[in-house]
Design a protein around this motif. Sequence first.
Motif, PDB file in Angstrom:
ATOM      1  N   GLU A   1       0.823  -1.214   0.000  1.00  0.00           N
ATOM      2  CA  GLU A   1       0.000   0.000   0.000  1.00  0.00           C
ATOM      3  C   GLU A   1       0.856   1.262   0.000  1.00  0.00           C
ATOM      4  O   GLU A   1       0.509   2.262  -0.635  1.00  0.00           O
ATOM      5  N   HIS A  22       2.715   1.321  -3.646  1.00  0.00           N
ATOM      6  CA  HIS A  22       1.839   1.460  -4.812  1.00  0.00           C
ATOM      7  C   HIS A  22       0.424   1.827  -4.366  1.00  0.00           C
ATOM      8  O   HIS A  22      -0.521   1.046  -4.531  1.00  0.00           O
ATOM      9  N   PRO A  23       0.245   3.020  -3.788  1.00  0.00           N
ATOM     10  CA  PRO A  23      -1.083   3.404  -3.281  1.00  0.00           C
ATOM     11  C   PRO A  23      -2.142   3.453  -4.375  1.00  0.00           C
ATOM     12  O   PRO A  23      -3.329   3.279  -4.096  1.00  0.00           O
ATOM     13  N   GLU A  24      -1.721   3.699  -5.618  1.00  0.00           N
ATOM     14  CA  GLU A  24      -2.682   3.773  -6.720  1.00  0.00           C
ATOM     15  C   GLU A  24      -3.228   2.396  -7.089  1.00  0.00           C
ATOM     16  O   GLU A  24      -4.300   2.281  -7.699  1.00  0.00           O
ATOM     17  N   LYS A  25      -2.518   1.353  -6.734  1.00  0.00           N
ATOM     18  CA  LYS A  25      -2.936  -0.009  -7.081  1.00  0.00           C
ATOM     19  C   LYS A  25      -3.534  -0.762  -5.901  1.00  0.00           C
ATOM     20  O   LYS A  25      -4.258  -1.740  -6.086  1.00  0.00           O
ATOM     21  N   HIS A  26      -3.188  -0.326  -4.703  1.00  0.00           N
ATOM     22  CA  HIS A  26      -3.598  -1.074  -3.518  1.00  0.00           C
ATOM     23  C   HIS A  26      -4.386  -0.184  -2.580  1.00  0.00           C
ATOM     24  O   HIS A  26      -3.841   0.733  -1.975  1.00  0.00           O
ATOM     25  N   GLU A  27      -5.668  -0.443  -2.481  1.00  0.00           N
ATOM     26  CA  GLU A  27      -6.484   0.287  -1.534  1.00  0.00           C
ATOM     27  C   GLU A  27      -6.158  -0.189  -0.120  1.00  0.00           C
ATOM     28  O   GLU A  27      -5.641  -1.291   0.095  1.00  0.00           O
ATOM     29  N   TYR A  28      -6.468   0.672   0.838  1.00  0.00           N
ATOM     30  CA  TYR A  28      -6.227   0.311   2.233  1.00  0.00           C
ATOM     31  C   TYR A  28      -6.960  -0.982   2.575  1.00  0.00           C
ATOM     32  O   TYR A  28      -8.151  -1.140   2.312  1.00  0.00           O
TER      33      TYR A  28
END
Length: 427
Positions: free
Chosen positions: A403, A406-412
């Motif tokens: 997360e 790669h915050p754009e690929k992995h939501e919390y």
Amino acid sequence: MRILMLSDFYPPYIGGMERHVQTLSRELVRRGHHVAVATLSRKGAPAFEEDEGVRVHRLNGWNQLLAAFYENEKQQFHPPIPDPGMMVALRRVVEQERPDIVHARRWMLYSYAGIKAWSGAKLVMTLHDYSLCCPTMTYYNDDQICTGPGYLKCIRCASSQYGKGKAALLTSGLKLSSYMHRYVDKYIAISSAVRDASYVATGQPLQSLEVVPTFIPDTVVEEANSVERPAFLPPTDNYIFFVGRQGRTKGWEVLLEAYKGLSDLAPLVAVISDYGDTPINTPAGVTVVRNISHAQVMAGWLHCTVGVVPSLWSEPFGQVAVEAMACGKAVVASAVGGLLDVVVDGESGLLVEPGNVKSLQAALRTLLLDATKRTQMGIIGRQRARLFTVSIVAKRIEQIYMELLHPEKHEYTPSPLERVDGVYSLR
């Protein structure tokens, strides 16, 4: 991913946090990641070695020159300020290992914070204790759980452990270094007690501090079965088992007082480390052993009647309670700190008021005399202990890394554990 762990201590020095770092590092290697550990050098340990695929760097900092000033020369922890020598050593390790994630514990954070921007890595901080808000790391003041830090208050409290001079230096260093807490990209607390005490020091709102418990290896029961029955155990499996540091906060004196009314029911066996502040007087019916292997400790849990964790302070987690439960044993524990996250009162064990001799004695007596109840609690405890195994917890830590990178690929993704009505369970 390329991951660098920071930890004051690492095996062969053994403690709860050290075992956590080693177990997590090995698990992440097993999951296909590149993992290195930067730790403080230890006499007799190599400067570099590989530990089941984990690259271990033992580093010298300027703190090594201050050995005579430590309370225990074998426990030369990193100071609560940046150590220039350690910063240079860490820079070399970062150049060599090229981490995407740096995962810190305790005060090594402060030496890494100065090179964080240069490294380009994301910084995760696991709070294993109260080290960001308490110079003694215990959050225990005047024989009771602390109500909150204060500069002069902390100096007075820490003086009893370190002496006035060192207490003032450590408290001042911790206060001066607190601005570095903002460099952390993600804080993790190993229990709700640690989270609640530390949130002001982190500079983060309480709701952003995620509780991800520490853990035991999935193989601890196999480890218990890997050794012969230890010679220090009584000839039968009817005994109370205690594992802890030699110190007043672990409730040893309270346990001995409670045991006076139980010696006719079962012997007491205690595994105690050498480091502590309480003299050991061994009354009749009590066996004390020191610094045995972890496999023998687990064998002790496997054969006992009931486990006891009579802590007076706010235990950050209570790993020994998990180990006892993993072996199918009912646990009598103090209703304090991280033990409240682990032991479910009336289901996997009994919780008692810290320091209350009569309550501790009554709870132990109940379980010693009621085989059916302790067997049922043991079954529930064994099931519950699986929540705190590395295979469950490491998955969430791995997700946290992803997360951040790669915050754009992995939501919390919330922790696989959630607390409902004061009890943790799987989502």
